[in-house]
Design an enzyme around this catalytic site. Structure first.
Site, PDB file in Angstrom:
ATOM      1  N   ASP A 119      49.080  32.123  35.314  1.00 35.54           N
ATOM      2  CA  ASP A 119      48.579  33.356  35.903  1.00 35.54           C
ATOM      3  C   ASP A 119      48.907  34.565  35.036  1.00 35.54           C
ATOM      4  OD1 ASP A 119      47.499  34.880  38.206  1.00 35.54           O
ATOM      5  OD2 ASP A 119      49.568  35.588  38.400  1.00 35.54           O
ATOM      6  N   ASN A 140      54.664  35.713  35.332  1.00 38.34           N
ATOM      7  CA  ASN A 140      54.679  37.121  34.960  1.00 38.34           C
ATOM      8  C   ASN A 140      55.585  37.903  35.889  1.00 38.34           C
ATOM      9  OD1 ASN A 140      53.462  39.622  33.649  1.00 38.34           O
ATOM     10  ND2 ASN A 140      52.932  39.968  35.789  1.00 38.34           N
ATOM     11  N   ASP A 184      57.907  42.390  37.794  1.00 44.27           N
ATOM     12  CA  ASP A 184      57.620  41.721  36.524  1.00 44.27           C
ATOM     13  C   ASP A 184      58.901  41.197  35.888  1.00 44.27           C
ATOM     14  OD1 ASP A 184      55.077  42.537  36.990  1.00 44.27           O
ATOM     15  OD2 ASP A 184      54.952  43.947  35.327  1.00 44.27           O
ATOM     16  N   GLU A 217      44.933  32.364  32.359  1.00 44.86           N
ATOM     17  CA  GLU A 217      44.077  33.459  32.780  1.00 44.86           C
ATOM     18  C   GLU A 217      44.329  34.656  31.866  1.00 44.86           C
ATOM     19  OE1 GLU A 217      43.369  36.318  36.686  1.00 44.86           O
ATOM     20  OE2 GLU A 217      45.388  35.725  36.079  1.00 44.86           O
TER      21      GLU A 217
END
Length: 540
Positions: A239, A141, A209, A275
């Protein structure tokens, strides 16, 4: 008695489990003259596992610098295998600037605090000998703001003259990140030098990001995934998947689909778990991506289904409610992906430890851990939960040094610098290993049940409707035409004797049992089952 059944790499682990668990039979997993000899393992080499989550920084220090490292983990692999774990999830291992290492500086390296690439190769080889599959955290990410991609973008945009706009044909890394004119000065957007441009960094400015819509960036990340899979990694924990495109679920699902498809093309048995920290009805939709697993946040933490079940008063019907929930989890996930593998867990590195939200109640801690391990799929256990470690509040407090011993400092780390001093209510590893009814001993027994009965991990779940006591969670699990019956007494103080009619449920023996204090579960000749407080029986 059935024959032993092993996958290609599971023999060493199975033999180790027999050796370390030999004493199990006298407490918690019975071996009386009127019970089945519960002395076999049935570990299968597939993507169904029981995973141990390790934060290397705090786990075991091999060189005395106060920081955990890969050689320290290697020294504890027999301990991990002895508990019965067949998988390890490592929190980030790649080069980073922080103690937690979720800000990746170099996707192709091992952080120097943890060791070298050769150390990691040795670790993989030693895990392979023990039948342990290794997955590693992959944070895509965002990167670190020290990553060369970001540094080149930042220097280029900072150097633009007035009126010039970023041009990806001049610096391709502009499109690797989310860069916009005039968008800075908030908690999520940060200014690039003295320019008119900002970059997105939702977590903090040090973790910019990435723009995962960019195909060239995806090519770079495919090379990263292939590198680690070719090295011998079994897969990835992904993640922050809901933040790839914050608030845009369909885009996030597409990213997971791309990652899953690519990894499976490189290694068909690669395992991916993501996640997605959202509610049940939301995170289950991410299974549309075809990914193997999404973490079961609905079960976890003090507000999750497992803790609510354990904390519910006797007579509230919590047992039947849990059985219904097990079926609901299964059916909802399969609606999106029939081949999915659930990923139940109680705690991880972002969540307060169970010792806190059960107020140090040892019996409840034990039973909650066992309930987690009775869910189908890949159960995950955070390091230290097997001894009831404490830790809550800020993140550093949830990542404290593994408590190996109170008298021998060998391997004990210093832990995160900003962590508070938190004393453990329960004994360290070396003491609990001597006590079959300790938190450690009980977790080992629960994992042993999973390893001996593959139906527990892989089975299709159905409620045993004939069991009407609301304190009992009673389900069947069927896999490859083999069915086991799992009955859990969730009453903390009351023994239960219940009828399990053989004309309704085809079973002949007690395959194994669990209890928080070592009391015996008894299958009586009249077909009734006696369950001590907080206990589990597996019938077949």
């Amino acid at each position: 008695m059935r024959k032993f059944r092993f996958g290609r790499r599971a023999l060493s682990l199975a033999l180790a489990a027999v050796m370390v668990c030999g004493s199990l039979f006298s407490a918690g997993c019975g071996k009386d003259k009127d019970e089945i000899a519960y002395d076999e393992v049935n570990i299968i080499d597939d993507n169904y596992r029981t995973y141990y989550e390790i934060f290397v920084y705090s786990f075991c220090d091999s060189d005395g610098d106060g920081i955990g490292d890969l050689q320290g983990v290697i020294s504890k692999l027999d301990y991990i295998a002895g508990l019965g774990f067949t998988g390890i999830w490592f929190m980030p291992l790649m080069q980073s600037t922080t103690y937690h290492k979720y800000d990746t500086v170099d996707y192709y390296s091992i952080d120097e605090e943890y060791g070298t690439l050769d150390d990691f190769k040795e670790l993989l080889a030693e895990c392979d000998k023990r039948g342990i599959k290794v997955i590693i955290d992959l944070a895509i990410n965002h990167t670190s703001n020290k990553h060369e991609w970001f540094q080149e973008m930042y220097d280029y945009v900072s150097g633009l003259k007035e009126g010039e706009e970023p041009d990806a044909s001049v610096c391709k890394y502009v499109d690797y990140y989310n860069v916009e004119k005039g968008k800075y000065g908030t908690s999520s957007w940060h200014r690039i030098g003295a320019s008119d441009y900002g970059y997105e960094g939702s977590f903090w400015s040090g973790m910019p990001d990435m723009n995962l819509a960019n195909e060239e960036l995806r090519g770079e990340l495919e090379a990263v995934m292939k590198y680690w899979l070719d090295l011998g990694v079994g897969g990835f924990r992904i993640d922050a998947a809901k933040e790839f495109f914050s608030g845009a679920k369909s885009k996030n699902v597409e990213v997971l689909q791309w990652m899953t498809d690519y990894c499976k093309s490189v290694k068909d048995d690669a395992y991916l778990v993501a996640e997605v920290w959202e509610g049940f009805s939301s995170y289950t939709q991410y299974y549309e991506s075809g990914i193997d697993s999404i973490f079961g946040f609905a079960l976890a933490d003090s507000s999750g289904k497992i803790a609510k079940t354990i904390n519910a008063p006797a007579g509230s019907g919590a047992g039947r409610s849990l059985a219904d929930a097990m079926v609901q989890v299964q059916d909802t996930i399969r609606k999106y992906n029939p081949d999915a593998i659930d990923a139940p867990f109680l705690n991880n590195h972002d969540i307060a430890r169970a010792a806190g939200y059960f107020s140090g109640n040892e019996a409840r801690i034990k039973m909650a851990s066992a309930v987690n391990l009775m869910f189908s799929g890949n159960a995950f256990v955070y390091y230290g939960e097997e001894i009831g470690m404490s830790g809550s509040g800020k993140d550093e407090n949830k990542r404290l040094p593994m408590y190996w011993s109170a008298t021998d400092g060998t391997g004990i780390t210093d832990g995160p610098a900003d962590a508070d001093r938190i004393d453990s209510k329960f004994a360290p590893v070396d003491e609990q290993m001597k006590d079959e009814t300790s938190i450690y001993g009980c977790m080992r027994r629960a994992i042993w049940l999973r390893n001996a009965n593959p139906e527990l991990i892989r089975g299709d779940v159905a409620v045993m409707e004939a069991i009407e006591d609301g304190d009992i969670c009673a389900v069947s699990k069927t896999w490859e035409d083999s069915t086991v019956y799992v009955l859990m007494n969730l009453n903390e103080t009351e023994e239960k004797t219940i009828s399990v009619p053989k004309d309704t449920y085809s079973y002949s023996e007690l395959r194994g049992y669990y209890s928080v204090d070592g009391s015996k579960v008894k299958l009586n000749k009249d077909g009734t089952l006696t369950l001590p407080p907080y206990s589990i029986a597996v019938l077949k």
